[in-house]
Design an enzyme around this catalytic site. Structure first.
Site, PDB file in Angstrom:
ATOM      1  N   ASP A  64       0.805  -1.226   0.000  1.00 17.06           N
ATOM      2  CA  ASP A  64       0.000   0.000   0.000  1.00 17.06           C
ATOM      3  C   ASP A  64       0.841   1.282   0.000  1.00 17.06           C
ATOM      4  O   ASP A  64       0.376   2.332  -0.415  1.00 17.06           O
ATOM      5  CB  ASP A  64      -0.951   0.018   1.216  1.00 17.06           C
ATOM      6  CG  ASP A  64      -0.226  -0.224   2.532  1.00 17.06           C
ATOM      7  OD1 ASP A  64       1.012  -0.371   2.519  1.00 17.06           O
ATOM      8  OD2 ASP A  64      -0.889  -0.273   3.582  1.00 17.06           O
ATOM      9  N   HIS A  65       2.084   1.199   0.439  1.00 14.92           N
ATOM     10  CA  HIS A  65       2.895   2.423   0.533  1.00 14.92           C
ATOM     11  C   HIS A  65       3.603   2.751  -0.785  1.00 14.92           C
ATOM     12  O   HIS A  65       3.508   3.855  -1.294  1.00 14.92           O
ATOM     13  CB  HIS A  65       3.959   2.278   1.629  1.00 14.92           C
ATOM     14  CG  HIS A  65       3.442   2.429   3.019  1.00 14.92           C
ATOM     15  ND1 HIS A  65       2.502   1.594   3.564  1.00 14.92           N
ATOM     16  CD2 HIS A  65       3.743   3.327   3.992  1.00 14.92           C
ATOM     17  CE1 HIS A  65       2.257   1.973   4.806  1.00 14.92           C
ATOM     18  NE2 HIS A  65       2.990   3.022   5.086  1.00 14.92           N
ATOM     19  N   ASP A 119       3.971  -1.046  11.488  1.00 17.06           N
ATOM     20  CA  ASP A 119       3.516   0.279  11.089  1.00 17.06           C
ATOM     21  C   ASP A 119       2.923   0.928  12.330  1.00 17.06           C
ATOM     22  O   ASP A 119       2.161   0.289  13.066  1.00 17.06           O
ATOM     23  CB  ASP A 119       2.462   0.183   9.986  1.00 17.06           C
ATOM     24  CG  ASP A 119       2.185   1.555   9.412  1.00 17.06           C
ATOM     25  OD1 ASP A 119       2.706   1.866   8.336  1.00 17.06           O
ATOM     26  OD2 ASP A 119       1.455   2.332  10.071  1.00 17.06           O
ATOM     27  N   ARG A 379      -0.265  12.997  10.047  1.00 18.34           N
ATOM     28  CA  ARG A 379       1.037  13.612  10.352  1.00 18.34           C
ATOM     29  C   ARG A 379       1.271  14.815   9.457  1.00 18.34           C
ATOM     30  O   ARG A 379       1.060  14.719   8.246  1.00 18.34           O
ATOM     31  CB  ARG A 379       2.174  12.615  10.117  1.00 18.34           C
ATOM     32  CG  ARG A 379       2.136  11.508  11.126  1.00 18.34           C
ATOM     33  CD  ARG A 379       3.322  10.588  11.063  1.00 18.34           C
ATOM     34  NE  ARG A 379       3.199   9.697  12.191  1.00 18.34           N
ATOM     35  CZ  ARG A 379       3.449   8.391  12.172  1.00 18.34           C
ATOM     36  NH1 ARG A 379       3.882   7.822  11.065  1.00 18.34           N
ATOM     37  NH2 ARG A 379       3.284   7.673  13.248  1.00 18.34           N
ATOM     38  N   SER A 533       6.810   7.450  13.024  1.00 19.20           N
ATOM     39  CA  SER A 533       6.612   6.142  12.391  1.00 19.20           C
ATOM     40  C   SER A 533       7.409   5.036  13.060  1.00 19.20           C
ATOM     41  O   SER A 533       8.288   5.269  13.877  1.00 19.20           O
ATOM     42  CB  SER A 533       7.005   6.239  10.916  1.00 19.20           C
ATOM     43  OG  SER A 533       8.262   5.666  10.702  1.00 19.20           O
ATOM     44  N   ARG A 535       9.284   2.972  11.328  1.00 15.61           N
ATOM     45  CA  ARG A 535      10.312   2.508  10.382  1.00 15.61           C
ATOM     46  C   ARG A 535      11.626   2.197  11.088  1.00 15.61           C
ATOM     47  O   ARG A 535      12.245   3.075  11.675  1.00 15.61           O
ATOM     48  CB  ARG A 535      10.496   3.531   9.250  1.00 15.61           C
ATOM     49  CG  ARG A 535      11.015   4.873   9.668  1.00 15.61           C
ATOM     50  CD  ARG A 535      10.955   5.878   8.516  1.00 15.61           C
ATOM     51  NE  ARG A 535       9.563   6.213   8.225  1.00 15.61           N
ATOM     52  CZ  ARG A 535       9.154   7.370   7.737  1.00 15.61           C
ATOM     53  NH1 ARG A 535      10.038   8.307   7.449  1.00 15.61           N
ATOM     54  NH2 ARG A 535       7.876   7.599   7.518  1.00 15.61           N
TER      55      ARG A 535
HETATM   56  C1  MIC Z   1       4.142   6.452   8.153  1.00 14.31           C
HETATM   57  O1  MIC Z   1       2.973   6.812   8.240  1.00 14.31           O
HETATM   58  O2  MIC Z   1       5.100   7.175   8.447  1.00 14.31           O
HETATM   59  C2  MIC Z   1       4.417   5.039   7.701  1.00 14.31           C
HETATM   60  C3  MIC Z   1       5.059   5.128   6.402  1.00 14.31           C
HETATM   61  O3  MIC Z   1       3.238   4.319   7.575  1.00 14.31           O
HETATM   62  C4  MIC Z   1       5.318   4.419   8.771  1.00 14.31           C
HETATM   63  C5  MIC Z   1       5.940   3.177   8.405  1.00 14.31           C
HETATM   64  C6  MIC Z   1       7.066   3.355   7.477  1.00 14.31           C
HETATM   65  O4  MIC Z   1       7.884   4.254   7.654  1.00 14.31           O
HETATM   66  O5  MIC Z   1       7.165   2.518   6.594  1.00 14.31           O
HETATM   67  C7  MIC Z   1       4.680   4.212  10.134  1.00 14.31           C
HETATM   68  O6  MIC Z   1       3.847   4.997  10.516  1.00 14.31           O
HETATM   69  O7  MIC Z   1       5.069   3.308  10.885  1.00 14.31           O
HETATM   70 FE1  SF4 Z   2      -0.074   4.840   5.027  1.00 12.61          FE
HETATM   71 FE2  SF4 Z   2       1.270   5.561   7.240  1.00 12.61          FE
HETATM   72 FE3  SF4 Z   2      -0.185   7.332   5.837  1.00 12.61          FE
HETATM   73 FE4  SF4 Z   2      -1.412   5.465   7.193  1.00 12.61          FE
HETATM   74  S1  SF4 Z   2      -0.145   7.071   8.051  1.00 12.61           S
HETATM   75  S2  SF4 Z   2      -1.897   6.100   5.117  1.00 12.61           S
HETATM   76  S3  SF4 Z   2      -0.051   3.736   6.968  1.00 12.61           S
HETATM   77  S4  SF4 Z   2       1.650   6.259   5.147  1.00 12.61           S
END
Ligand code: MIC
Ligand code: SF4
Length: 642
Positions: A64-65, A119, A379, A533, A535
């Site tokens: 999905d990313h 995540d 965010r 996140s 990550r």
């Molecule tokens: C995000 O919203 O920052 C992400 C991308 O979903 C991350 C995970 C990632 O960095 O792959 C998260 O929230 O954990």
């Molecule tokens: Fe995707 Fe992270 Fe954004 Fe949710 S917050 S839509 S999991 S990138």
């Protein structure tokens, strides 16, 4: 005294430790989820553990990313993920099926179960009464291999809801109010449990909006009870058999109670550049808007998109606004297509994106220079949109669509009668894009394109930690600051040597170069270092660059764990004012670091050659965490014990 919902689930899954707040406990994990941006590492780590089939009740891998596919890298990752899922007994949700958290809520979450996801927004499942926690990929890999998940026993905080939301006010305004009260580190070490009579006025997807964005409080997770509303949602998803009631006892114990009167809430926004920079929409009315983005795991349920479509019907998107909409799941997408709502969106001039994270993670749709962008996401860290000068405001779908129509921040209550929404008796159930585990996977070959690089491993902790302070930072440094995402960097998530060139890129373009020149070193941060996140690349890539320790005033939960998982020592200032006596590029030494870890000492002394000063540092590591750091990380630690 009776028990809270969170306490009951934890007690039910406890395998190690005592449930005393702050003490380390180990819990059994029923299910896991990964997404493609963290999943490649998680499965490379799972492969390193040599367990043939996952040992969870269910593990799901989502794409999905990384769906922009600007080069071969994303598609190579998808092929690896699909084949590794087939090999090891993992469900695979194909690209196009939707955002992991939305699909998981619709099709898989079970009240009373534990879910661990790579995540940070995994707690979305708390909207349905599951205890769902975000973690680094390595912790998820370990859970798939049957290992417990370890965490400090959280404090349980009740948010008691009374009343009901007024017209044009929605679930997003509730969580923005909680963020106003608690702030981005107000949830650290806590589970936020929602209760009170106001709960019954919120649907499951409303609840999921609230638990989703609990991640921005730094909370371990957030959860709602599982009640009749949960049951009817699960019935409408053809999953009545998975439902069970899960309520707090009549007089349950909570460590903290906060009351919110839903009837008193107004439409709210989080202003740039932090999710807790909260204001009432009424205070910002008239601010000109350049972009509106609707979607993400926070606000792209059927309910949210029906409100948006209802408001857009017969209107035209304001000439100075670019409106983009990404439906949360294929189920939502298909339903708005079949009921005509999608046609209303298209006809208004909305730009429809595929069902994926998209602009939320900077994969396309970066706004113009100095833009005001209204987003229904979770965010708004500086630069996350892909445009450093953009000012991102987070709102609910009502405020977002109002701005798309008028071209400025508008109180949606001025739009006239609210748009009604009645949840369908049956959602469209079509799981053809979810590939279930194979019964015989012997012949499956795991596909590794050139972008799938072997997993780098750390070495044991040296006796002396010596090196330069490579970077000194302030408070609330996010993992987006440490390891940026976006369309340029995300394709490198399975290639640590390549992605490590981007560590701290937006803060200090020379960081990686300097780290290489000095053969590694240390980082200094302020409060809440590593928020945001999950990550693990924000620990793994610094590890690859030779970072041995991070010294901060305090750490965010998931990032602290990721540092430990990769053998980086998280240290805190015993006296926070010592922060002022250490600078970039001071040369420092922590003598006897490994020995102190072995002995269980919680104090370390760091000498600073530049100032001649000795600085006292502390750590709150559990015995297990000490051993992991000594071994050079969790993978080495697990391997050494098998
Ligand atoms: C995000 O919203 O920052 C992400 C991308 O979903 C991350 C995970 C990632 O960095 O792959 C998260 O929230 O954990
Ligand atoms: Fe995707 Fe992270 Fe954004 Fe949710 S917050 S839509 S999991 S990138």
């Amino acid at each position: 005294m009776g028990y809270s919902v969170a306490w009951k689930i934890l007690a039910d899954h406890l395998v190690e430790g005592e449930m005393i707040p702050g003490e380390e406990i180990g819990i059994r994990i029923d299910s896991t989820l990964t997404q493609d941006a963290t999943g490649t590492m998680a499965y490379l780590q799972f492969e390193a553990l040599d367990v043939p089939k996952v040992l969870t009740k269910r593990s799901v891998s989502y794409i999905d990313h990384n769906t922009l596919q600007t080069g071969f890298e994303n598609a190579d990752d998808h092929a690896y993920l699909q084949s590794v899922a087939a090999k090891h007994g993992i469900y695979f949700s194909r690209p196009g099926n939707g955002i992991c958290h939305q699909v998981q809520l619709e099709r898989f979450d079970v009240p009373g179960q534990t879910l661990l996801g790579s995540d940070s927004h995994t707690p979305t499942a708390g909207g349905l009464g599951a205890l769902a926690i975000g973690a680094g990929g390595l912790d998820v890999a370990a859970a798939m291999a049957g290992q417990p998940f370890y965490l400090p026993m959280p404090h349980i905080c009740l948010i008691k809801l009374t009343g009901a939301l007024g017209p044009w006010v929605s679930a997003k305004d509730v969580i923005l109010e909680v963020l106003r009260i608690l702030g981005v580190k107000g949830g650290v070490g806590k589970i936020i449990e929602y209760g009170g009579e106001g709960v019954s006025s919120l649907s499951v997807t409303d609840r999921a909006t609230i638990t989703n964005m609990g991640a921005e409080l730094g909370a371990t997770t957030s959860i709602f009870p599982s009640d009749d509303i949960t049951r009817s949602f699960m019935e409408s998803q053809d999953r009545a058999g998975d439902w069970r009631e899960l309520l707090p006892d009549a007089v349950a114990h909570y460590d903290e109670v906060i009351e919110i009167d839903l009837s008193a809430l107004e439409p709210m926004v989080a202003k740039p550049h932090s999710p807790d920079n909260i204001a009432k929409v009424s205070e910002l009315v008239g601010t000109k808007v350049d972009q509106v983005a609707i979607g993400s795991c926070t606000n792209s349920s059927l309910r949210d998109l029906m409100i948006v479509a209802g408001a857009l019907k017969g209107k035209t998107v304001h000439p100075s606004v670019s409106l983009v909409i990404s439906p949360g799941s294929r189920q939502v997408f298909e339903m708005i297509a079949r009921n005509g709502a999608l046609a209303d969106m298209i006809s208004s001039g909305a730009r429809i994106l595929e069902s994926a994270c998209g602009p939320c993670i900077g994969m396309g749709q970066s706004p113009r220079t100095n833009a005001v962008s209204i987003r229904t996401f979770n965010r708004n860290f500086e630069g996350r949109s892909g445009t450093k000068s953009a000012r991102v405001y987070l709102t609910g779908p009502e405020v977002a669509v109002a701005a798309a129509i008028t071209g400025e921040i508008t109180d949606p209550r001025t739009l006239g009668d609210p748009i009604g929404f009645v949840a369908p008796e049956k959602y469209i159930i079509d799981d053809r894009l979810i590939i279930p585990p194979l019964s015989d996977s012997d012949s499956v070959e795991v596909i590794r394109g050139p972008n799938i690089k072997p997993l780098p491993r750390n070495t044991a902790m040296p006796e002396i930690i010596a090196g330069r302070i490579l970077l000194k930072l302030g408070d609330n440094i996010t993992t987006d600051d440490i390891m940026p995402a976006g369309s340029k960097v995300l394709p490198l998530r399975s290639n640590i040597p390549a992605i490590s060139e981007f560590v701290f890129a937006a803060k200090d373009a020379d960081f990686a170069k300097r780290a290489r020149e000095f053969g590694g070193g240390l980082i200094v941060g302020g409060e809440n270092y590593g928020q945001g996140s999950s990550r693990e690349h924000a620990a793994l890539a610094p590890m690859y660059l030779g970072i041995k320790a991070v010294i901060a005033k305090s750490f965010a939960r998931i990032h602290r764990q990721n540092l430990i998982n990769f053998g980086i020592l998280p240290l805190r200032f015993a006296d926070p004012t010592d922060y002022d006596f250490i600078n970039q590029p001071d040369e420092v030494q922590i003598i006897g670091a490994a020995d102190a870890l072995r002995k269980g000492d919680s104090e370390f002394t760091m000498s600073n050659e530049a100032s001649g000063r000795s600085i006292r540092l502390t750590t709150d590591l559990s015995d297990r965490e000490r051993e992991m750091i000594l071994a050079g990380g969790r993978l080495n630690y697990i391997k050494s014990r098998v």
